[in-house]
Motif scaffolding. Structure first.
Motif, PDB file in Angstrom:
ATOM      1  N   VAL A 103      42.226 -21.172  10.987  1.00 23.80           N
ATOM      2  CA  VAL A 103      41.519 -20.499   9.852  1.00 23.80           C
ATOM      3  C   VAL A 103      41.957 -19.011  10.046  1.00 23.80           C
ATOM      4  N   THR A 104      42.552 -18.269   9.078  1.00 19.66           N
ATOM      5  CA  THR A 104      42.811 -16.817   9.329  1.00 19.66           C
ATOM      6  C   THR A 104      41.591 -16.353   8.741  1.00 19.66           C
ATOM      7  N   ALA A 105      41.501 -15.125   9.258  1.00 16.09           N
ATOM      8  CA  ALA A 105      40.349 -14.172   8.846  1.00 16.09           C
ATOM      9  C   ALA A 105      40.261 -13.830   7.224  1.00 16.09           C
ATOM     10  N   ASP A 106      41.223 -13.978   6.689  1.00 18.10           N
ATOM     11  CA  ASP A 106      41.364 -13.695   5.235  1.00 18.10           C
ATOM     12  C   ASP A 106      40.459 -14.902   4.630  1.00 18.10           C
ATOM     13  N   GLU A 107      41.148 -16.292   5.361  1.00 22.19           N
ATOM     14  CA  GLU A 107      40.429 -17.382   4.480  1.00 22.19           C
ATOM     15  C   GLU A 107      38.840 -17.302   5.037  1.00 22.19           C
ATOM     16  N   TYR A 108      38.378 -17.015   6.146  1.00 23.61           N
ATOM     17  CA  TYR A 108      37.101 -16.685   6.743  1.00 23.61           C
ATOM     18  C   TYR A 108      36.343 -15.969   5.612  1.00 23.61           C
ATOM     19  N   ALA A 109      37.038 -14.706   5.320  1.00 28.95           N
ATOM     20  CA  ALA A 109      36.311 -13.896   4.311  1.00 28.95           C
ATOM     21  C   ALA A 109      36.055 -14.217   2.776  1.00 28.95           C
ATOM     22  N   ARG A 110      37.191 -15.292   2.415  1.00 25.47           N
ATOM     23  CA  ARG A 110      37.058 -15.876   1.042  1.00 25.47           C
ATOM     24  C   ARG A 110      36.351 -16.754   0.992  1.00 25.47           C
ATOM     25  N   VAL A 111      35.933 -17.537   2.145  1.00 25.76           N
ATOM     26  CA  VAL A 111      34.891 -18.556   1.870  1.00 25.76           C
ATOM     27  C   VAL A 111      33.393 -18.060   2.072  1.00 25.76           C
ATOM     28  N   PHE A 112      33.312 -16.675   2.780  1.00 21.99           N
ATOM     29  CA  PHE A 112      32.077 -16.089   2.683  1.00 21.99           C
ATOM     30  C   PHE A 112      32.001 -15.613   1.282  1.00 21.99           C
ATOM     31  N   ALA A 113      32.897 -15.081   0.818  1.00 23.14           N
ATOM     32  CA  ALA A 113      32.713 -14.469  -0.732  1.00 23.14           C
ATOM     33  C   ALA A 113      32.436 -15.554  -1.602  1.00 23.14           C
ATOM     34  N   GLU A 114      32.970 -16.547  -1.525  1.00 22.09           N
ATOM     35  CA  GLU A 114      32.799 -17.805  -2.534  1.00 22.09           C
ATOM     36  C   GLU A 114      31.249 -18.288  -2.401  1.00 22.09           C
ATOM     37  N   GLN A 115      30.843 -18.257  -1.239  1.00 20.14           N
ATOM     38  CA  GLN A 115      29.280 -18.631  -0.944  1.00 20.14           C
ATOM     39  C   GLN A 115      28.364 -17.581  -1.620  1.00 20.14           C
ATOM     40  N   TYR A 116      28.667 -16.469  -1.156  1.00 20.27           N
ATOM     41  CA  TYR A 116      28.059 -15.234  -1.848  1.00 20.27           C
ATOM     42  C   TYR A 116      27.765 -15.564  -3.499  1.00 20.27           C
ATOM     43  N   ALA A 117      29.018 -15.702  -3.940  1.00 19.74           N
ATOM     44  CA  ALA A 117      29.088 -15.719  -5.334  1.00 19.74           C
ATOM     45  C   ALA A 117      28.249 -16.912  -5.654  1.00 19.74           C
ATOM     46  N   GLN A 118      28.228 -18.111  -5.226  1.00 17.50           N
ATOM     47  CA  GLN A 118      27.497 -19.329  -5.649  1.00 17.50           C
ATOM     48  C   GLN A 118      26.278 -19.150  -5.345  1.00 17.50           C
ATOM     49  N   ASN A 119      25.790 -18.600  -4.309  1.00 18.53           N
ATOM     50  CA  ASN A 119      24.439 -18.802  -4.162  1.00 18.53           C
ATOM     51  C   ASN A 119      23.454 -17.498  -4.349  1.00 18.53           C
ATOM     52  N   LEU A 120      24.182 -16.501  -4.862  1.00 21.09           N
ATOM     53  CA  LEU A 120      23.368 -15.222  -5.057  1.00 21.09           C
ATOM     54  C   LEU A 120      23.356 -14.785  -6.379  1.00 21.09           C
ATOM     55  N   GLU A 122      23.813 -12.365  -9.902  1.00 18.93           N
ATOM     56  CA  GLU A 122      24.533 -10.720  -9.955  1.00 18.93           C
ATOM     57  C   GLU A 122      23.608  -9.936  -9.394  1.00 18.93           C
ATOM     58  N   GLY A 123      22.364  -9.887  -9.871  1.00 22.75           N
ATOM     59  CA  GLY A 123      21.441  -8.699  -9.544  1.00 22.75           C
ATOM     60  C   GLY A 123      21.254  -8.788  -7.934  1.00 22.75           C
ATOM     61  N   GLU A 124      21.139  -9.914  -7.230  1.00 21.96           N
ATOM     62  CA  GLU A 124      20.933 -10.043  -5.945  1.00 21.96           C
ATOM     63  C   GLU A 124      22.410  -9.404  -5.210  1.00 21.96           C
ATOM     64  N   LEU A 125      23.322  -9.631  -5.727  1.00 25.72           N
ATOM     65  CA  LEU A 125      24.578  -9.146  -5.119  1.00 25.72           C
ATOM     66  C   LEU A 125      24.719  -7.729  -5.105  1.00 25.72           C
ATOM     67  N   GLU A 126      24.373  -7.136  -6.466  1.00 25.33           N
ATOM     68  CA  GLU A 126      24.249  -5.643  -6.692  1.00 25.33           C
ATOM     69  C   GLU A 126      23.411  -5.066  -5.799  1.00 25.33           C
ATOM     70  N   ALA A 127      22.176  -5.616  -5.634  1.00 23.78           N
ATOM     71  CA  ALA A 127      21.316  -4.849  -4.604  1.00 23.78           C
ATOM     72  C   ALA A 127      21.769  -5.047  -3.243  1.00 23.78           C
ATOM     73  N   THR A 128      22.403  -5.916  -2.997  1.00 25.63           N
ATOM     74  CA  THR A 128      22.782  -6.287  -1.363  1.00 25.63           C
ATOM     75  C   THR A 128      24.062  -5.525  -1.100  1.00 25.63           C
ATOM     76  N   VAL A 129      24.794  -5.241  -2.325  1.00 28.58           N
ATOM     77  CA  VAL A 129      26.191  -4.183  -2.176  1.00 28.58           C
ATOM     78  C   VAL A 129      25.440  -2.836  -1.907  1.00 28.58           C
ATOM     79  N   SER A 130      24.269  -2.580  -2.704  1.00 28.94           N
ATOM     80  CA  SER A 130      23.785  -1.302  -2.914  1.00 28.94           C
ATOM     81  C   SER A 130      23.188  -1.050  -1.480  1.00 28.94           C
ATOM     82  N   PHE A 131      22.535  -1.832  -0.660  1.00 24.90           N
ATOM     83  CA  PHE A 131      22.350  -1.537   0.490  1.00 24.90           C
ATOM     84  C   PHE A 131      23.310  -1.416   1.389  1.00 24.90           C
TER      85      PHE A 131
END
Length: 186
Positions: A103-120, A122-131
């Motif tokens: 697994v590459t670091a890019d693949e690892y980051a992609r899977v994390f991003a996919e999980q965030y997009a699926q499970n948070l 838009e408002g939660e993502l905005e607040a988390t990005v802001s923090f």
């Protein structure tokens, strides 16, 4: 600029993947972009790169020298003094390379991003990005990353010791089974 390009490329790839699955990609584009940004802010790629860099056989339960020290007969007579020993070490290094590059670091980051997009949301993502964009959030990521590496180092040490003991015990139990089999093959 390079970070923006990486984010844009990652968002486009995720957008394409969602579209190919028949998911309303237009509705998810903002969430995907936020999820990719969040993964970048919390340095998921850096953590994965560090882990991959540290990934290896040497000093672990898969280190042929450690295996030999725990169970000298494991390599059927080949020892660190044998002319064949470098071949055994090379074999284990190839194994390590295959495993560590799975697994590459890019693949690892992609899977994390996919999980965030699926499970948070838009408002939660905005607040988390802001923090995590704030000074406190950046400091948290810095301290958290160092704490994670310290915990991983501690866990690897503790697990290495436990694995050595367990490996030796398992080898002894396998030998007992082999003896029973030799007496009564079935």
């Amino acid at each position: 600029m390079a970070q923006l390009s990486k984010r844009l490329i990652s968002a486009c790839l995720t957008f394409s993947a969602l579209a190919s699955l028949g998911i309303d990609a237009a509705a998810d584009t903002r969430k995907t972009a936020l999820a990719v940004e969040l993964a970048d802010l919390i340095q998921v790629r850096r953590v994965a790169s560090e882990y991959i860099t540290r990934c290896g056989v040497e000093g672990t339960y898969l280190d042929p020298k450690r295996i030999f020290d725990v169970e000298p007969g494991y390599f059927s007579g080949i020892s660190p003094q044998s002319a064949y020993w470098p071949e055994v070490v090379a074999l284990y290094r190839r194994y390590q390379s295959t495993v560590c590059s799975a697994v590459t670091a890019d693949e690892y980051a992609r899977v994390f991003a996919e999980q965030y997009a699926q499970n948070l949301s838009e408002g939660e993502l905005e607040a988390t990005v802001s923090f995590f964009s704030s000074a406190a959030g950046r400091r948290y990521v810095s301290v958290s990353s160092e704490a994670n590496f310290a915990v991983l180092t501690y866990m690897n040490k503790a697990m290495k010791s436990a694995m050595e003991r367990a490996f030796k015990e398992a080898q002894q139990e396998v030998q007992a089974i082999v003896l029973r089999y030799r007496k009564d093959p079935k």
